[in-house]
Write a protein that holds these residues in place. Structure first.
Motif, PDB file in Angstrom:
ATOM      1  N   ARG B  33       0.330  -1.676  -0.184  1.00  0.00           N
ATOM      2  CA  ARG B  33       0.080   0.215  -0.118  1.00  0.00           C
ATOM      3  C   ARG B  33       0.642   1.340   0.489  1.00  0.00           C
ATOM      4  O   ARG B  33       2.076   1.106   0.272  1.00  0.00           O
ATOM      5  CB  ARG B  33      -0.688   0.036   1.449  1.00  0.00           C
ATOM      6  N   VAL B  34      -0.100   2.059  -0.572  1.00  0.00           N
ATOM      7  CA  VAL B  34       0.836   4.057  -0.530  1.00  0.00           C
ATOM      8  C   VAL B  34      -0.180   4.557   0.861  1.00  0.00           C
ATOM      9  O   VAL B  34      -0.939   5.229   0.305  1.00  0.00           O
ATOM     10  CB  VAL B  34       1.039   4.809  -1.440  1.00  0.00           C
ATOM     11  N   ARG B 166       6.714  16.754  -8.322  1.00  0.00           N
ATOM     12  CA  ARG B 166       5.709  15.646  -8.838  1.00  0.00           C
ATOM     13  C   ARG B 166       6.338  14.724  -9.865  1.00  0.00           C
ATOM     14  O   ARG B 166       6.769  13.218  -9.270  1.00  0.00           O
ATOM     15  CB  ARG B 166       4.995  16.630  -9.910  1.00  0.00           C
ATOM     16  N   MET B 169       7.819  11.916  -6.666  1.00  0.00           N
ATOM     17  CA  MET B 169       6.020  10.869  -6.617  1.00  0.00           C
ATOM     18  C   MET B 169       5.993  10.098  -7.899  1.00  0.00           C
ATOM     19  O   MET B 169       6.324   8.742  -7.516  1.00  0.00           O
ATOM     20  CB  MET B 169       5.040  11.871  -6.747  1.00  0.00           C
ATOM     21  N   GLY B 170       6.571  10.696  -8.756  1.00  0.00           N
ATOM     22  CA  GLY B 170       6.590   9.262  -9.977  1.00  0.00           C
ATOM     23  C   GLY B 170       7.850   8.756 -10.175  1.00  0.00           C
ATOM     24  O   GLY B 170       7.161   7.082 -10.080  1.00  0.00           O
ATOM     25  N   MET B 173       6.474   6.286  -6.475  1.00  0.00           N
ATOM     26  CA  MET B 173       5.590   5.164  -7.517  1.00  0.00           C
ATOM     27  C   MET B 173       5.822   4.315  -7.998  1.00  0.00           C
ATOM     28  O   MET B 173       5.628   3.268  -8.213  1.00  0.00           O
ATOM     29  CB  MET B 173       3.687   5.869  -8.255  1.00  0.00           C
ATOM     30  N   ALA B 174       6.615   4.362  -9.006  1.00  0.00           N
ATOM     31  CA  ALA B 174       7.703   3.556 -10.126  1.00  0.00           C
ATOM     32  C   ALA B 174       8.247   2.744  -8.873  1.00  0.00           C
ATOM     33  O   ALA B 174       8.190   1.505  -8.815  1.00  0.00           O
ATOM     34  CB  ALA B 174       8.309   4.536 -10.311  1.00  0.00           C
ATOM     35  N   ALA B 176       7.021   1.403  -5.644  1.00  0.00           N
ATOM     36  CA  ALA B 176       6.262   1.183  -6.007  1.00  0.00           C
ATOM     37  C   ALA B 176       5.672   0.226  -6.765  1.00  0.00           C
ATOM     38  O   ALA B 176       5.183  -1.654  -6.049  1.00  0.00           O
ATOM     39  CB  ALA B 176       4.743   1.766  -4.929  1.00  0.00           C
ATOM     40  N   ASP B 195      -3.779  11.755  -4.729  1.00  0.00           N
ATOM     41  CA  ASP B 195      -3.561  10.376  -6.248  1.00  0.00           C
ATOM     42  C   ASP B 195      -2.694   9.529  -5.784  1.00  0.00           C
ATOM     43  O   ASP B 195      -2.922   8.723  -6.366  1.00  0.00           O
ATOM     44  CB  ASP B 195      -3.303  11.464  -7.846  1.00  0.00           C
ATOM     45  N   SER B 196      -1.850  10.200  -4.728  1.00  0.00           N
ATOM     46  CA  SER B 196      -0.509   8.830  -4.588  1.00  0.00           C
ATOM     47  C   SER B 196      -0.991   8.148  -3.868  1.00  0.00           C
ATOM     48  O   SER B 196      -0.316   6.764  -3.949  1.00  0.00           O
ATOM     49  CB  SER B 196       0.506   9.536  -4.851  1.00  0.00           C
ATOM     50  N   CYS B 197      -1.245   8.655  -2.237  1.00  0.00           N
ATOM     51  CA  CYS B 197      -1.710   6.815  -1.697  1.00  0.00           C
ATOM     52  C   CYS B 197      -3.371   6.558  -1.743  1.00  0.00           C
ATOM     53  O   CYS B 197      -4.375   6.499  -2.236  1.00  0.00           O
ATOM     54  CB  CYS B 197      -1.916   7.868   0.302  1.00  0.00           C
ATOM     55  N   ASP B 198      -3.314   5.525  -1.567  1.00  0.00           N
ATOM     56  CA  ASP B 198      -4.404   4.180  -1.565  1.00  0.00           C
ATOM     57  C   ASP B 198      -4.816   3.638   0.677  1.00  0.00           C
ATOM     58  O   ASP B 198      -6.288   3.018   0.343  1.00  0.00           O
ATOM     59  CB  ASP B 198      -4.401   2.957  -2.120  1.00  0.00           C
ATOM     60  N   ASP B 215     -10.616   4.186  -0.516  1.00  0.00           N
ATOM     61  CA  ASP B 215     -12.003   4.191  -1.360  1.00  0.00           C
ATOM     62  C   ASP B 215     -12.908   3.788  -0.150  1.00  0.00           C
ATOM     63  O   ASP B 215     -14.300   4.034  -0.612  1.00  0.00           O
ATOM     64  CB  ASP B 215     -11.352   2.896  -2.007  1.00  0.00           C
TER      65      ASP B 215
END
Lengths: 129, 297, 343
Positions: B33-34, B166, B169-170, B173-174, B176, B195-198, B215
């Motif tokens: 997870r992020v 940005r 963060m990219g 995410m990469a 992850a 946008d980056s975290c779930d 979500d």
């Protein structure tokens, strides 16, 4: 290769934006069967969105039968979408002519878009976007 | 291999004989997870991250990291502290060589150098001459070069300009996406992480206010606008936050049943959800943490 | 999550055997300190060589000239040589005495306090170096250098002092409060105490200046305790003299006082030294017939040095253990360390 652009203020969920943009590319023929979708890593590196969001979008596309994931290789387009009018199709030429007439009649860009959306809504009521 | 990155039960930390920085924290973060750790300044975010990094021992309660105690997990965990501490006398290149010295066998020099190079940093520049954002980049390079299974970042984006934010963060995410790295990052700016975290861990006043998949949390809540006369009806749902403006009532609720047609309902944004919970410290918490997380006051 | 991507080959991650390269890491961090220490040892060492050879010879020759003068009012002797020897000896003795305190200040401030204050210690711990190994490395490598450097200085000091002994009338006795330590291994033990005190102060204070002050304080206390304890760490020799001869100093004194008519040893009573009659009366009341002194002759030098060194090293060891204990407690490493120890 498709490049996704995320609009943070559209109010549309990020994964839905990915699905829509992929379908748009399929319709316009920018993506064809056998093409590889960008790896999740590439998408998130460029957009800084969560990797699970990309996976969710790709799963959604897979569920609709548009793409298939091949283990260890990536996600590939299975079929294209609709009768996407290519650049030189008659439908596109007609629309082109219509837009030119609207412009000549002095309509603003927003007016044209509103008109177009209204007509779309009338003819495609109930269809998923 | 465990599927739990961090699990805390009744976790508390007090410095000296002073105030509790964190108390009665119970949550579980699955791997892959992020996670956004959100809360006002001084809420206990840094303390929580430092405890997970095994750099501090908890005063009470228990914390498990990657299936073991934080001290044993340390070689598999990366941590970037809020102040981005680095050796000021060393050059950027020497700093990365420190990473290689201390992580023989696992050091990913290419990744570390790529992160630094993307910022246009001169490898021969001394760390003390770098700007805050450049230091952040070097600190992140050091943490990423270790190629950790769990990456703990305290306010990682605070000193960065929007472009670098940005870009980095990219990169995160990469990381992850490629290695399945679990990332936990704190911020007091929610929009930065949306946008980056779930996964969300909302901390306020040293306690966990809200924890879970973003979500799920968003789906469980609804933002409603109702006539002021319906205040009684509103209280049949779980009300997190409500305010009356004239004849109207706006509220953030967790519906317990169908809503009247006369109400306007919409999905809340993450920011609205966070602010609603922070404004109302007494609002009931929807996660299991609410039941088990109560510590003796 | 990795199913959609092919994990890149980890060719970039070079695999080494063994643990972290600690020496390389420490050298990178503390190169200036290493240079400063080398320079200090070289300068003091050169000064001691100068003192041992040319200065001692010149001063000894001057003293021979002076003694040959036999109190004649006009007689030429090389007074500047005597004064130069005295000055250089004085400052070098002070400098060698100060070395353990320098080590303590550096260890408390730069080696431990500042790193914990700025968070670079935590940075190292987050880089696969456990706090225990971090502390071990930061104690072990400097300890080797401190022992080597201080040991060299103490050896040279001993040579220089021995060269002047019996040749230079103003040379300090072996039991002079400074020479007693600069001449032997206790100074090395004090320096190691400084290092360990710096570690303990650093992990306790986690601030540069408080750690510096605490490290200096601890080192000073250990030095004072060692100095007071030293005469009692080896059996002393008792010497008595008649009251008429007056008290004598024969070496490092452990105790002294009056011998009464019954043969008992009693402490010297408080009396006004400016009024000899008063003291005399006080001694009479006690029935004092002589003076005694319990002292150590020069032959006890090495037993005293070695026992005191052992005592100081034990204290330094306790400081180091204390530092480990505090660090493990604050970082929660105890459990992991116990686990590693059980393997």
């Amino acid at each position: 290769m498709i490049e996704y652009r995320i609009d943070r203020h559209s109010g549309v969920a990020t994964y839905v934006q990915l699905v829509q943009q992929t379908k748009q590319a399929l319709r316009l023929g920018l993506l064809r069967p056998g093409d590889k979708l960008p790896a999740a890593r590439e998408v998130v590196e460029a957009t800084a969105i969560n990797p699970n969001t990309v996976l969710k979008a790709y799963r959604e596309l897979e569920r609709e039968g548009l793409v298939e994931a091949r283990r260890g290789m990536g996600t590939f387009v299975r079929r294209s979408l609709g009768a996407a009018p290519a650049d030189d199709s008659p439908l596109r030429a007609e629309l082109d002519g219509w837009a030119a007439r609207a412009h000549a009649a002095g309509l603003e860009r927003d007016d044209v878009a509103a008109l177009f959306t209204a007509v779309l809504d009338k003819h495609f009521q109930g269809d998923p976007s | 291999m465990t599927d739990t990155a961090i699990e805390a039960a009744g976790l508390g930390k007090r410095f000296g004989r002073g105030k509790w920085a964190l108390r009665g924290c119970t949550f579980r973060l699955p791997t892959g997870r992020v996670c956004a750790v959100v809360g006002p300044n001084g809420a206990g975010k840094s303390t929580a991250l430092t405890l997970a990094a095994g750099l501090l021992a908890p005063t009470e309660g228990r914390i498990t990291v990657l299936g073991t105690d934080p001290a044993s997990a340390r070689p598999r965990v990366g941590h970037v502290a809020q102040g981005k501490p680095l050796y000021p006398r060393l050059t950027v290149a020497e700093t990365l060589r420190v990473g290689a010295d201390l992580n023989p066998g696992t050091w990913d020099a290419a990744t570390a150098e790529r992160v630094v190079a993307a910022g246009g940093l001169d490898p021969e520049a001394r760390v003390r001459s770098l700007s805050g954002g450049q230091r952040t980049r070097v600190a992140l390079a050091l943490a990423l070069g270790k190629r950790p299974e769990l990456l703990l970042l305290d306010e990682p984006m605070a000193d960065l300009d929007p472009l670098a934010r940005r870009e980095l963060m990219g990169t995160l995410m990469a990381q992850a996406a490629q290695y399945g790295t679990t990332i936990v990052m704190s911020s007091h700016v929610v929009a930065e992480l949306e946008d980056s975290c779930d996964h969300l861990l909302l901390v306020g006043g040293g306690r966990v206010r809200l924890a879970g998949e973003i979500d799920d949390l968003l789906a469980a809540h609804t933002r409603v606008t109702a006539p002021a006369d319906d205040a009684d009806l509103l209280s049949s749902h779980t009300v997190v936050d409500s305010r009356a403006t004239g004849r109207q009532l706006t509220a953030l609720i967790r519906p317990t049943g169908p809503l009247p047609d006369t109400w306007r309902a919409s999905a809340p944004s993450l920011e609205e959800l966070v602010l609603g919970h922070l404004r109302n410290p007494e609002a009931p918490v929807p996660t299991p943490a609410a039941e088990t997380g109560k510590a003796p006051a | 999550m990795t199913t959609l991507t092919t994990p890149s080959p980890s060719a970039t991650a070079h695999r080494d055997s063994g643990g972290p390269r600690l020496l390389s890491w420490l050298l990178r961090l503390h190169r200036p300190a290493l240079w400063a220490w080398t320079a200090l040892v070289l300068v003091l060492g050169a000064g001691l060589l100068w003192l041992w050879g040319p200065l001692t010879d010149a001063a000894a020759a001057a003293w021979r000239q002076y003694n040959a003068c036999d109190m004649r009012p006009r007689c030429a002797y090389d007074q500047p040589a005597i004064l130069l020897y005295k000055d250089v000896e004085h400052y070098i003795t002070l400098a060698v005495t100060a070395v353990p305190f320098l080590v303590a200040a550096w260890a408390g401030a730069a080696l431990f306090g500042r790193e914990l204050e700025s968070g670079t210690a935590q940075l190292a711990w987050a880089q696969s170096l456990s706090p225990t190994r971090w502390l071990t490395a930061k104690l072990a490598f400097p300890a080797v250098l401190v022992t080597a450097g201080t040991g060299l200085l103490v050896c040279l000091y001993h040579l220089a002092w021995s060269a002047g002994r019996g040749r230079i009338d103003t040379a300090r006795s072996w039991y002079d409060s400074l020479v007693l330590h600069t001449n032997g291994p206790t100074t090395v033990a004090f320096a190691l105490t400084g290092l360990a005190a710096g570690a303990l102060a650093g992990v306790l204070c986690r601030r540069t200046f408080p750690a510096l002050a605490l490290a200096l304080g601890l080192t000073a206390v250990v030095r004072a305790v060692a100095h007071l304890a030293m005469p009692h760490l080896w059996p002393s020799v008792t010497h008595t003299v008649d009251r008429s001869e007056g008290p004598v100093v024969l070496g490092l004194e452990a105790d002294s006082g009056l011998v009464t008519s019954t043969g008992a040893h009693v402490p010297v009573p408080r009396c006004d030294a400016m009024d000899p009659g008063g003291c005399s009366a006080a001694y009479d009341r006690l029935g004092a017939v002589g003076y005694y002194t319990e002292y150590h002759p020069f032959s006890h030098y090495w037993p005293l040095q070695l026992t005191t060194t052992a005592l100081v090293l034990v204290l330094a060891g306790l400081f180091a253990l204390g530092a480990f204990w505090v660090l493990r407690r604050t970082t929660g490493t105890a459990r992991a360390a116990a686990k590693a120890g059980a393997v």
